[in-house]
Design a protein around this motif. Structure first.
Motif, PDB file in Angstrom:
ATOM      1  N   GLN A  82       0.833  -1.183   0.000  1.00 46.79           N
ATOM      2  CA  GLN A  82       0.000   0.000   0.000  1.00 46.79           C
ATOM      3  C   GLN A  82       0.882   1.252   0.000  1.00 46.79           C
ATOM      4  O   GLN A  82       1.979   1.240   0.550  1.00 46.79           O
ATOM      5  CB  GLN A  82      -0.945   0.039   1.209  1.00 46.79           C
ATOM      6  CG  GLN A  82      -0.286  -0.089   2.546  1.00 46.79           C
ATOM      7  CD  GLN A  82      -0.234  -1.519   3.019  1.00 46.79           C
ATOM      8  OE1 GLN A  82      -0.734  -2.416   2.365  1.00 46.79           O
ATOM      9  NE2 GLN A  82       0.386  -1.733   4.170  1.00 46.79           N
ATOM     10  N   ASP A  83       0.373   2.279  -0.664  1.00 40.10           N
ATOM     11  CA  ASP A  83       1.081   3.557  -0.716  1.00 40.10           C
ATOM     12  C   ASP A  83       0.728   4.393   0.505  1.00 40.10           C
ATOM     13  O   ASP A  83      -0.396   4.342   1.010  1.00 40.10           O
ATOM     14  CB  ASP A  83       0.714   4.318  -1.991  1.00 40.10           C
ATOM     15  CG  ASP A  83       1.187   3.596  -3.241  1.00 40.10           C
ATOM     16  OD1 ASP A  83       2.167   2.844  -3.139  1.00 40.10           O
ATOM     17  OD2 ASP A  83       0.563   3.777  -4.310  1.00 40.10           O
ATOM     18  N   ALA A  84       1.709   5.147   0.973  1.00 39.50           N
ATOM     19  CA  ALA A  84       1.498   6.030   2.120  1.00 39.50           C
ATOM     20  C   ALA A  84       2.387   7.255   1.953  1.00 39.50           C
ATOM     21  O   ALA A  84       3.412   7.215   1.259  1.00 39.50           O
ATOM     22  CB  ALA A  84       1.801   5.315   3.430  1.00 39.50           C
ATOM     23  N   ARG A 128      -1.241   3.616   6.826  1.00 39.21           N
ATOM     24  CA  ARG A 128      -1.222   4.975   6.284  1.00 39.21           C
ATOM     25  C   ARG A 128      -1.336   6.023   7.391  1.00 39.21           C
ATOM     26  O   ARG A 128      -0.693   7.073   7.338  1.00 39.21           O
ATOM     27  CB  ARG A 128      -2.358   5.137   5.282  1.00 39.21           C
ATOM     28  CG  ARG A 128      -2.139   4.358   3.990  1.00 39.21           C
ATOM     29  CD  ARG A 128      -3.308   4.507   3.030  1.00 39.21           C
ATOM     30  NE  ARG A 128      -3.029   3.821   1.772  1.00 39.21           N
ATOM     31  CZ  ARG A 128      -3.911   3.704   0.789  1.00 39.21           C
ATOM     32  NH1 ARG A 128      -5.136   4.220   0.917  1.00 39.21           N
ATOM     33  NH2 ARG A 128      -3.591   3.070  -0.326  1.00 39.21           N
ATOM     34  N   SER A 129      -2.154   5.732   8.382  1.00 43.26           N
ATOM     35  CA  SER A 129      -2.310   6.676   9.483  1.00 43.26           C
ATOM     36  C   SER A 129      -1.019   6.814  10.297  1.00 43.26           C
ATOM     37  O   SER A 129      -0.614   7.922  10.656  1.00 43.26           O
ATOM     38  CB  SER A 129      -3.461   6.236  10.385  1.00 43.26           C
ATOM     39  OG  SER A 129      -3.574   7.070  11.515  1.00 43.26           O
ATOM     40  N   GLY A 132       1.799   8.600   8.379  1.00 42.49           N
ATOM     41  CA  GLY A 132       1.543  10.024   8.227  1.00 42.49           C
ATOM     42  C   GLY A 132       2.018  10.850   9.393  1.00 42.49           C
ATOM     43  O   GLY A 132       2.133  12.084   9.277  1.00 42.49           O
TER      44      GLY A 132
END
Length: 296
Positions: A82-84, A128-129, A132
């Motif tokens: 997954q992209d982040a 992702r969270s 970030g």
């Protein structure tokens, strides 16, 4: 004849035979043997009745039924990417893998339909969270702490599904070519800076050691001069005491003795077979012997 006997026996005992067969069917329908790696979810009229653990178990025949057979072995989800975006606006591609096992089948069966898909979707959101909130350097250097945070966040979400997350892994963090080239330039610049700092520190240390050596040499020279001065002062004091006790003769004896010692050193020179002595030198020898005889 034998056939008639058998037919007669069956005709007279048909009810008992049917009853025996029915009892066998009931027993077989009421006994459930659960393997060690499984748990069975039992329903009665469509509602949850019980959960059968490993071993031999009994249910009510024709009323209860095993609706679900759940494996409690540890499972591994397929590796997902997954992209982040990190907090310093760097796009990264993260490869993750999750291991889990079902500990409460009744929750898993009745609260979630596709457990694997649900966990994978949850992992994507959590990763992702968490990324970030970190910069790229922190993601690279604190991967262990990041994994722990992802696992704890995932455990809170899947707790209602009767699942235990045994392990969550970040297999790799991939960067695009532009970001990788920029990081390589930064790394080379950092290495050059460290080399310069190391060289400067070495030069500084060398200067400090040389200064310490010069200071030590000066201290030792001063100490030697101080010792020599003390020795000369002591010798002078001894001569002064001798003059005070013995008069001028002691002083003359010392002067004559010094002259004799000087002439002896001249005579020790290499290649000097003939030594010319002035008349004063011969007189010095004589004076010295006279004074010596006078002291004895």
């Amino acid at each position: 004849m034998m056939e008639d006997i058998i037919i007669g026996f069956l005709g007279n005992n048909a009810v008992f035979l049917l009853l025996f067969v029915f009892l066998v069917v009931v027993v077989l329908a009421g006994v459930r043997i659960v393997p060690q790696s499984d748990k069975f979810v039992v329903e009665r009229f469509g509602r949850l009745r019980s959960v059968l653990g490993p071993g031999i178990n009994f249910i009510v025949p024709f009323l209860d039924r095993v609706a679900h057979k759940i494996s409690i072995l540890e499972r591994q989800l397929p590796t997902s990417q997954q992209d982040a975006i990190t907090s310093d606006n760097v796009l990264v591609q993260v490869e993750t893998s999750v291991f889990y096992r079902i500990i409460e089948p009744e929750k898993t069966v009745y609260r979630i339909r596709d457990i694997d898909a649900a966990i994978m979707t949850t992992v994507v959101g959590i990763v992702r969270s968490e990324l970030g909130t970190l910069e790229l350097d922190q993601v690279q250097s604190n991967r262990g702490q990041l994994i722990d945070r992802i696992q704890k966040s995932l455990e809170k979400v899947v707790d209602d599904w009767g699942i235990e997350v045994t392990r969550a892994e970040i297999l790799d963090v991939n960067l695009d070519d532009a970001t990788r080239a920029a990081m390589m330039q930064q790394l080379n610049a950092e290495r050059a800076r460290r080399a310069q700092v190391t060289e400067a520190e070495g030069s500084k240390r060398s200067v400090e050691l040389n200064a310490d050596a010069e200071l030590y040499a000066a201290e030792q020279t001063a100490k030697a001069r101080r010792i020599q001065a003390d020795a000369e002062a002591y010798a002078t004091e001894v001569v002064a005491v001798a003059i005070r006790e013995n008069g001028v003769e002691a002083a003359q004896y010392q002067v004559a003795l010094k002259q004799v010692e000087a002439l002896s050193e001249v005579a020790k020179g290499a290649g000097k077979q003939t030594v010319l002595l002035p008349t004063a030198a011969l007189d010095a020898f004589g004076d010295a012997f006279k004074l010596l005889k006078g002291r004895t």
